[in-house]
Motif scaffolding. Structure first.
Motif, PDB file in Angstrom:
ATOM      1  N   ASP A 134      21.683 -23.484 -22.694  1.00 36.60           N
ATOM      2  CA  ASP A 134      22.117 -24.611 -23.531  1.00 36.60           C
ATOM      3  C   ASP A 134      21.101 -25.860 -22.817  1.00 36.60           C
ATOM      4  O   ASP A 134      20.823 -25.477 -22.126  1.00 36.60           O
ATOM      5  N   VAL A 135      20.832 -26.668 -23.925  1.00 34.55           N
ATOM      6  CA  VAL A 135      20.408 -27.883 -22.775  1.00 34.55           C
ATOM      7  C   VAL A 135      21.581 -28.923 -23.215  1.00 34.55           C
ATOM      8  O   VAL A 135      22.694 -29.318 -23.869  1.00 34.55           O
ATOM      9  N   GLU A 136      20.323 -30.165 -22.685  1.00 30.05           N
ATOM     10  CA  GLU A 136      22.402 -30.987 -22.233  1.00 30.05           C
ATOM     11  C   GLU A 136      21.402 -32.549 -23.036  1.00 30.05           C
ATOM     12  O   GLU A 136      20.455 -32.236 -23.176  1.00 30.05           O
ATOM     13  N   SER A 137      22.032 -33.149 -24.017  1.00 26.28           N
ATOM     14  CA  SER A 137      22.074 -34.546 -24.395  1.00 26.28           C
ATOM     15  C   SER A 137      23.509 -35.265 -24.522  1.00 26.28           C
ATOM     16  O   SER A 137      24.444 -35.136 -25.236  1.00 26.28           O
ATOM     17  N   ASP A 138      23.639 -36.034 -24.070  1.00 25.76           N
ATOM     18  CA  ASP A 138      24.895 -37.331 -24.140  1.00 25.76           C
ATOM     19  C   ASP A 138      24.115 -38.656 -24.643  1.00 25.76           C
ATOM     20  O   ASP A 138      23.360 -39.534 -24.353  1.00 25.76           O
ATOM     21  N   PHE A 139      24.451 -38.893 -26.061  1.00 24.30           N
ATOM     22  CA  PHE A 139      24.158 -39.875 -26.657  1.00 24.30           C
ATOM     23  C   PHE A 139      25.512 -40.050 -27.357  1.00 24.30           C
ATOM     24  O   PHE A 139      26.347 -39.079 -27.316  1.00 24.30           O
ATOM     25  N   GLN A 140      25.825 -41.314 -28.042  1.00 20.98           N
ATOM     26  CA  GLN A 140      26.398 -41.502 -28.568  1.00 20.98           C
ATOM     27  C   GLN A 140      25.655 -41.954 -30.268  1.00 20.98           C
ATOM     28  O   GLN A 140      24.918 -41.649 -30.417  1.00 20.98           O
ATOM     29  N   LEU A 141      27.466 -40.991 -31.260  1.00 23.93           N
ATOM     30  CA  LEU A 141      27.352 -41.216 -32.910  1.00 23.93           C
ATOM     31  C   LEU A 141      27.324 -41.929 -33.438  1.00 23.93           C
ATOM     32  O   LEU A 141      28.406 -42.199 -33.297  1.00 23.93           O
ATOM     33  N   ILE A 142      26.179 -42.512 -35.251  1.00 22.03           N
ATOM     34  CA  ILE A 142      26.573 -43.460 -35.727  1.00 22.03           C
ATOM     35  C   ILE A 142      26.825 -42.575 -36.874  1.00 22.03           C
ATOM     36  O   ILE A 142      25.331 -41.965 -37.204  1.00 22.03           O
ATOM     37  N   ALA A 143      27.298 -42.394 -37.768  1.00 21.32           N
ATOM     38  CA  ALA A 143      26.853 -41.316 -38.774  1.00 21.32           C
ATOM     39  C   ALA A 143      27.069 -42.176 -40.153  1.00 21.32           C
ATOM     40  O   ALA A 143      28.351 -42.538 -40.376  1.00 21.32           O
ATOM     41  N   GLY A 144      26.222 -42.016 -41.153  1.00 18.69           N
ATOM     42  CA  GLY A 144      26.009 -42.849 -42.066  1.00 18.69           C
ATOM     43  C   GLY A 144      26.632 -42.252 -43.454  1.00 18.69           C
ATOM     44  O   GLY A 144      25.661 -40.386 -43.741  1.00 18.69           O
ATOM     45  N   THR A 145      26.964 -42.404 -44.815  1.00 19.63           N
ATOM     46  CA  THR A 145      26.982 -41.399 -45.882  1.00 19.63           C
ATOM     47  C   THR A 145      27.417 -42.449 -47.294  1.00 19.63           C
ATOM     48  O   THR A 145      28.717 -43.154 -46.829  1.00 19.63           O
ATOM     49  N   ASN A 146      26.456 -42.376 -48.382  1.00 19.97           N
ATOM     50  CA  ASN A 146      28.150 -42.615 -49.368  1.00 19.97           C
ATOM     51  C   ASN A 146      28.536 -41.663 -50.044  1.00 19.97           C
ATOM     52  O   ASN A 146      28.926 -41.854 -51.816  1.00 19.97           O
ATOM     53  N   ARG A 147      29.029 -41.190 -49.798  1.00 18.65           N
ATOM     54  CA  ARG A 147      30.098 -39.384 -50.232  1.00 18.65           C
ATOM     55  C   ARG A 147      31.521 -40.259 -50.163  1.00 18.65           C
ATOM     56  O   ARG A 147      31.607 -40.205 -49.025  1.00 18.65           O
ATOM     57  N   ASP A 148      32.221 -39.286 -50.009  1.00 19.20           N
ATOM     58  CA  ASP A 148      33.929 -39.305 -50.358  1.00 19.20           C
ATOM     59  C   ASP A 148      33.902 -38.108 -49.140  1.00 19.20           C
ATOM     60  O   ASP A 148      33.779 -36.735 -49.930  1.00 19.20           O
ATOM     61  N   LEU A 149      33.410 -37.801 -47.657  1.00 22.15           N
ATOM     62  CA  LEU A 149      33.828 -36.440 -46.521  1.00 22.15           C
ATOM     63  C   LEU A 149      35.181 -36.197 -46.773  1.00 22.15           C
ATOM     64  O   LEU A 149      34.881 -34.821 -47.182  1.00 22.15           O
ATOM     65  N   GLY A 150      36.005 -36.473 -47.233  1.00 25.83           N
ATOM     66  CA  GLY A 150      37.334 -35.494 -47.665  1.00 25.83           C
ATOM     67  C   GLY A 150      37.614 -34.991 -49.019  1.00 25.83           C
ATOM     68  O   GLY A 150      37.599 -34.052 -48.318  1.00 25.83           O
ATOM     69  N   GLU A 151      36.864 -35.246 -49.806  1.00 27.22           N
ATOM     70  CA  GLU A 151      36.755 -34.598 -51.132  1.00 27.22           C
ATOM     71  C   GLU A 151      35.600 -34.108 -50.676  1.00 27.22           C
ATOM     72  O   GLU A 151      35.748 -32.325 -51.280  1.00 27.22           O
ATOM     73  N   ALA A 152      34.363 -33.245 -49.989  1.00 25.36           N
ATOM     74  CA  ALA A 152      33.602 -32.711 -49.240  1.00 25.36           C
ATOM     75  C   ALA A 152      34.096 -32.007 -48.776  1.00 25.36           C
ATOM     76  O   ALA A 152      34.584 -30.466 -48.609  1.00 25.36           O
ATOM     77  N   VAL A 153      35.267 -31.889 -47.559  1.00 25.71           N
ATOM     78  CA  VAL A 153      36.426 -30.959 -46.653  1.00 25.71           C
ATOM     79  C   VAL A 153      36.723 -29.899 -47.999  1.00 25.71           C
ATOM     80  O   VAL A 153      37.082 -29.054 -48.280  1.00 25.71           O
ATOM     81  N   ALA A 154      37.347 -30.817 -48.741  1.00 23.28           N
ATOM     82  CA  ALA A 154      38.757 -29.730 -49.731  1.00 23.28           C
ATOM     83  C   ALA A 154      37.368 -28.987 -50.696  1.00 23.28           C
ATOM     84  O   ALA A 154      37.895 -28.423 -50.962  1.00 23.28           O
TER      85      ALA A 154
END
Length: 530
Positions: A319-339
């Motif tokens: 393993d390697v390490e990386s302590d980053f903060q994440l911002i994610a963007g989307t124009n999709r409905d991720l709840g529907e993608a989960v379904a």
């Protein structure tokens, strides 16, 4: 009825230490508390290590009784293994205060911060500032010239900022400046958007948890992510870089390598080690736009990287390490993608703590005018050439831009492009009504041609802009054929009908599968989009 005045303090192992008659010639901060005519000390809660400083405690207690007979001295045995260990000192003082029976209706409380190590003083400050200690700070100082009976001076510090108008005003102005930064300095008028920015400012400065930005193409997700990074950078919260990638551009086997890196020899063509985007964002901010386009394998490894700050590069068993903060963007409905099984529910749960939907231009009509001014000012600054509307031209453009006729399918991105065209064509730095009329006609024609939404938009999102026109036209036809076909093989036979007659053996399904893979697509995904 006067409240009793109670002081908490640590015995000064150096400042309070003295013996013999000569000790009265020395200023001792704890003893001096009982010597001020304008400061009545009813009780002192004296913290000391009884095993080491019991005799000093006896001397200080006796001398306080001599100068201030009405003062009650209550001793508390507190052993600090290391007085310079911040965590240990804070925990010890915190536990002591939690167990103390405070009676604020009957008593006023102060912390004497003149004695004790600097670490202890900082801990006292934090405990008072967080209101775990319901009182003020007390600072004492020696007299300018040491002489018997001189108590020196004392002053109190109340950390309730609401009591200090000028300081409170500074904090208020700083928050306004921070929100202006998140809005790129645009004086936005949409109340819903402004409330959202206010909360994002609060979250950005107090939390390192992932943030999810939702909204249509061109709504400003990327720009907002950059501004969040700049805000955290100004506050010295993120020493690292801002790293941005559109996940729709990460296709096939290269996606894993681009995100998590690889070691030399991991696969054909891996001639050297590659750090990957997550490691590049160490101590910084990683913006993954269109995160819904990531494959399930990449999603699983990203979840591990978020939770453990560790992950293996492609081809490595370490393993390697990386302590980053994440911002994610989307124009999709991720709840529907989960379904639909295209997005992991555990990753969505991790991202969904702070979720914000950026409204499109049609929902922020009142913000068109300030954004128009911003885009024109930005163009003038970048080109070192001042450009402005004349009065009639500005009114005509705004009337069209805010009308129901103006579709702005690309939202603020389209508005910015329109302003850029007007500014570029403006003679002598003036945008005229003739130029505005020409631009309005161009937009109307463009929107008529584009009235049929490309079938690639729900598949590729913003990555559609990165396709050559040749590839776009060809891929649109392939997707339309797939939508009408009953199976992958059926679509392949239709698309390759001419060339298959020239071969003795064909595998149209495999040929189509490989073509779709060039754009990060597969049969199931294409068919899933209606």
């Amino acid at each position: 009825m006067r409240k009793r005045q109670v002081v908490f303090g640590m015995i000064g192992t150096q400042l309070d230490a003295a013996s013999g008659p000569g000790r009265w010639e020395k200023w001792r901060p704890t003893v001096s508390l009982g010597m001020h005519e304008d400061f009545q000390l009813d009780r002192i809660e004296l913290l000391l290590d009884e095993r080491r400083y019991a005799r000093l405690g006896d001397t200080v207690g006796a001398d306080l009784a001599q100068v201030s007979p009405e003062t009650t001295v209550v001793r508390h045995d507190m052993h600090l293994a290391d007085p310079w260990d911040f965590e240990g000192v804070y925990a010890c003082l915190h536990d002591f205060l939690r167990g103390y029976d405070f009676r604020p209706d009957e008593e006023d409380y102060l912390i004497h911060i003149t004695t004790g190590t600097h670490v202890a003083q900082i801990c006292w400050f934090l405990l008072a500032e967080s209101r775990l200690f319901p009182g003020r700070l007390l600072q004492t100082s020696p007299p300018r010239k040491q002489r018997s009976g001189d108590a020196g001076t004392w002053t109190t510090i109340d950390l309730d900022l609401s009591r200090y108008d000028r300081i409170a005003q500074r904090f208020k102005q700083q928050r306004i400046d921070d929100r202006d930064l998140l809005k790129s300095g645009i004086a936005t008028r949409n109340a819903t958007f402004n409330r959202m920015i206010e909360q994002i400012e609060t979250v950005a400065t107090r939390s390192k948890a992932p943030m999810l930005l939702m909204g249509p193409t061109g709504a400003g997700k990327s720009q907002l992510a950059k501004r969040v990074f700049e805000l955290k950078k100004l506050k010295h919260q993120l020493p690292g870089r801002f790293v941005e990638v559109n996940c729709a551009t990460l296709r096939g086997d290269g996606a894993m390598s681009a995100l998590f890196g690889h070691v030399k020899g991991a696969y054909t063509g891996a001639g050297s080690d590659r750090a990957g985007l997550l490691r590049s964002a160490d101590k910084g901010l990683l913006f993954l736009d269109e995160i819904g386009e990531l494959g399930l394998d990449e999603q699983a490894l990203l979840l591990r990287a978020l939770e453990e700050k560790r992950f293996p590069p492609v081809g490595s068993d370490r393993d390697v390490e990386s302590d980053f903060q994440l911002i994610a963007g989307t124009n999709r409905d991720l709840g529907e993608a989960v379904a639909q099984g295209r997005f992991r529910d555990d990753l969505l749960a991790r991202l969904n703590l702070w979720t914000y939907r950026l409204p499109g231009l049609a929902e922020r009509i009142e913000d068109i005018e300030p954004n128009l001014d911003f885009e024109l000012e930005r163009w003038s600054r970048e080109q070192h050439h001042r450009v402005a509307f004349n009065k009639e031209a500005r009114a005509r453009f705004l009337a069209f831009a805010t009308s129901p006729e103006a579709r702005w399918p690309g939202n603020f991105r389209d508005l910015g492009a329109s302003v850029m065209r007007l500014a570029t064509l403006a003679d002598a730095g003036r945008i005229t009504t003739a130029l505005v009329d020409e631009e309005i006609a161009r937009l109307r024609a463009q929107w008529r041609v584009g009235s049929e939404v490309s079938p690639l938009l729900p598949l590729l999102g913003d990555a559609l802009d990165d396709l050559d026109r040749f590839d776009r036209v060809q891929l649109e036809e392939v997707v339309r054929v797939c939508a009408r076909a009953k199976s992958l093989s059926d679509a392949g036979r239709t698309l390759f009908a001419a060339s298959r007659r020239q071969r003795t053996s064909t595998n149209d399904a495999d040929r189509l599968r490989k073509y779709l893979a060039r754009f990060g697509l597969d049969w199931e995904r294409v068919r899933a989009v209606e």
